[in-house]
Write an enzyme that holds these catalytic residues in place. Structure first.
Site, PDB file in Angstrom:
ATOM      1  N   LYS A  39       0.846  -1.193   0.000  1.00 23.45           N
ATOM      2  CA  LYS A  39       0.000   0.000   0.000  1.00 23.45           C
ATOM      3  C   LYS A  39       0.885   1.248   0.000  1.00 23.45           C
ATOM      4  O   LYS A  39       1.884   1.311   0.731  1.00 23.45           O
ATOM      5  CB  LYS A  39      -0.908  -0.024   1.229  1.00 23.45           C
ATOM      6  CG  LYS A  39      -1.924   1.107   1.318  1.00 23.45           C
ATOM      7  CD  LYS A  39      -2.814   0.895   2.544  1.00 23.45           C
ATOM      8  CE  LYS A  39      -3.856   1.992   2.697  1.00 23.45           C
ATOM      9  NZ  LYS A  39      -4.736   1.750   3.866  1.00 23.45           N
ATOM     10  N   SER A 113      -9.353   1.833   3.078  1.00 22.47           N
ATOM     11  CA  SER A 113      -8.517   2.605   2.175  1.00 22.47           C
ATOM     12  C   SER A 113      -7.533   1.742   1.393  1.00 22.47           C
ATOM     13  O   SER A 113      -6.923   2.218   0.412  1.00 22.47           O
ATOM     14  CB  SER A 113      -7.734   3.677   2.956  1.00 22.47           C
ATOM     15  OG  SER A 113      -6.911   3.108   3.952  1.00 22.47           O
ATOM     16  N   SER A 137      -9.682  -0.229   7.369  1.00 24.46           N
ATOM     17  CA  SER A 137      -9.167  -0.088   6.004  1.00 24.46           C
ATOM     18  C   SER A 137      -8.572  -1.355   5.420  1.00 24.46           C
ATOM     19  O   SER A 137      -8.344  -1.424   4.210  1.00 24.46           O
ATOM     20  CB  SER A 137      -8.114   1.030   5.957  1.00 24.46           C
ATOM     21  OG  SER A 137      -8.726   2.280   6.105  1.00 24.46           O
TER      22      SER A 137
END
Length: 539
Positions: A39, A113, A137
């Site tokens: 990420k 996210s 997330s």
């Protein structure tokens, strides 16, 4: 493995140079040569950590602690993935690099996210990916893409080298297709980092009240506010829970109230404190992210302390659930919105997605999101198992049993079933702990047992197999003791109790505290309470 450039979604922000990806592994472990995605709020040396803000262009000087741990175990990063900007969002749509959608539907959000990480795994680009999980997330995109999302206890995986969202709550998480795939990744990631101020080492022993083998799962005692398609899938998940373990119903109100604190109270101001300076005018900042974070200016120091006090109260109430249950089962989200629904109400749709996830780090819980079949419309449905901090190992085993994956049985010494004064939190429990006992599992007796109050040095019950006891049995805990502990325990057992064989609801027989037959006095029968704790509470 599919090529990262050919998946038809903006899952990646940066792909690493092929020569770097092809560097030979120096490890021969289970992760040797295994590609993974990172990420893009987690540092990879030589690559900018954008957090989905194109104005952040400075290459990282070194990789994050988590990435270095994986590299030391032979895993190979192939690229940085898309995300809700500054990891502020659960939808996966707040990125100037493009909007991801669910791997199962072009019309529905991917969840965020950690959107790109989830999509990369779901579409077969990589076997696993790193995400982060402050408010859900990692778990939300796992649920929306049919994946396993593991959120470890806070501090077990170092966040050094992660662009912070809320440093006191942030967690590095994993996204995989199976629990089995997650195990070696977590084994590599969990290591104490003395340079991370929020790091916590894994205790040598499980915390008090955490069973080695989880069996009892708490579910809400009433209906939840779920979209119709989600509600049908949740009903099926509850039936599966009863097949996997033993279900008890509890009030999850304190959990949901704690979840609301994350954005409705001053806790959101932590985001303002750590990256508010990056939201200045002129940067390519998502307007919703700017609105949420800069809106925290309305909170005062007094508001922050009020929130901390309320959280302490809710944490105290919520932890009582784990006195009689190993884990709490909840849906990951109340529904699965479409891209159009999020565009029409970006704040409201996102806020609703955090209903069941926002509280995990506030309440200091570990969590695993697991697939739970499909909704009637064919979209993936996911649930989450939550347990106290540092229950990560047993919780992962429970998640594996949920998904039907193999679980290595824990080593067995001597198992002893207790039903009264030796239960966790009761007066004689300290005797078991002092003798080296650890909680093995929660459960119930087999059918036919009755419970009576008996005389002795302190209030306690006795179990008798009368043959006419309830089919659902009586609440017990099974403790794992060193062999020598039984000899030390025997002198402390006052008549009319003694140790004898006790049948359990799973069909096994262990030693347990049982009463002499003369104790079968109808005036002392407390069987109807279902257990000693319930009797004490209702007396």
């Amino acid at each position: 493995m599919k090529a990262a450039r050919e998946i038809g979604q903006p899952a990646f922000i940066t792909l690493l140079d092929e020569d770097r990806v092809r560097e030979p592994s120096t490890s021969d472990g289970p992760l040797a040569g295994v590609p993974f995605a990172v990420k893009d709020n987690i540092d990879v040396a030589g690559v900018p950590t954008t957090a989905a803000c194109p104005d952040l262009t400075t290459p990282a000087s070194e990789s994050a602690f988590a990435v270095r741990r994986l590299h030391e175990h032979g895993a190979v990063p192939i690229g940085k993935t898309n995300l809700d900007q500054f990891a502020t969002g659960l939808v996966g749509t707040r990125s100037p690099y493009g909007t991801c959608h669910s791997a199962a539907s072009v019309a529905h959000v991917s969840g965020g996210s950690s959107s790109g990480s989830a999509v990369a795994v779901a579409l077969g680009v990589v076997p696993f990916a790193l995400g982060t999980d402050t408010a859900g997330s990692g778990r939300v995109p796992a649920a929306f893409n049919g994946l396993v999302g593991v959120k470890p206890s806070r501090g077990l995986v170092s966040t050094r080298g992660v662009l912070p969202a809320c440093p006191s709550l942030d967690c590095v998480t994993t996204l995989t297709r199976t629990v089995t795939d997650a195990r070696p990744v977590l084994d590599a990631l969990i290591a104490h980092d003395a340079e991370d101020p929020y790091a916590r080492p894994m205790p040598a022993l499980l915390p008090a009240g955490v069973a080695r083998r989880m069996r009892v799962v708490a579910v809400p005692d009433g209906p939840l506010d779920l979209d119709p398609e989600h509600a049908q899938a949740w009903t099926a998940a509850l039936a599966h829970a009863a097949a996997v373990g033993q279900v008890v119903r509890v009030d999850v109100g304190p959990f949901l109230a704690a979840a609301r604190l994350l954005y409705e109270a001053a806790f959101v101001a932590e985001r303002l404190a750590v990256f508010g300076h990056l939201l200045e005018e002129g940067r390519q900042v998502d307007p919703t992210v700017r609105q949420i974070v800069l809106g925290a200016r309305r909170f005062s120091g007094a508001d922050a302390f009020s929130g901390l006090h309320e959280l302490a109260r809710l944490r105290s109430v919520a932890k009582r659930v784990f006195a009689g249950a190993d884990a709490v089962l909840l849906p990951v989200t109340p529904g699965h919105p479409t891209l159009a629904e999020v565009a029409a109400d970006p704040v409201g749709a996102n806020s609703r997605l955090g209903t069941f996830t926002n509280m995990a780090n506030l309440l200091d819980l570990c969590a695993v999101a697991v697939p739970a079949g499909q909704r009637p419309d064919g979209l993936p449905f996911g649930v989450q198992l939550l347990a106290p901090a540092f229950a990560d190992g047993p919780l992962l085993d429970f998640a594996a049993r949920w998904t039907g994956e193999p679980v290595e049985p824990p080593p067995v010494r001597t198992l002893l079933a207790v039903a009264g004064a030796h239960l966790t939190g009761q007066p004689a429990n300290a005797d078991l702990v002092r003798l080296g006992g650890v909680l093995h599992s929660r459960g119930r007796t087999g059918p036919g047992y009755r419970m009576y109050t008996v005389d002795g040095p302190f209030p306690r019950p006795g179990l008798l197999h009368t043959g006419d006891g309830p089919a659902a049995g009586i609440e017990v805990e099974v403790w794992d003791l060193p062999q020598a502990a039984l000899g030390a325990l025997l002198p402390t057992i006052a008549e009319p109790l003694h140790l004898g064989p006790l049948g359990l609801d799973d069909g096994s027989t262990v030693l347990g505290f049982v009463a002499d037959t003369g104790c079968a006095d109808s005036t002392r029968d407390i069987t109807a309470y279902g257990g000693w704790r319930a009797y004490l509470a209702g007396r």
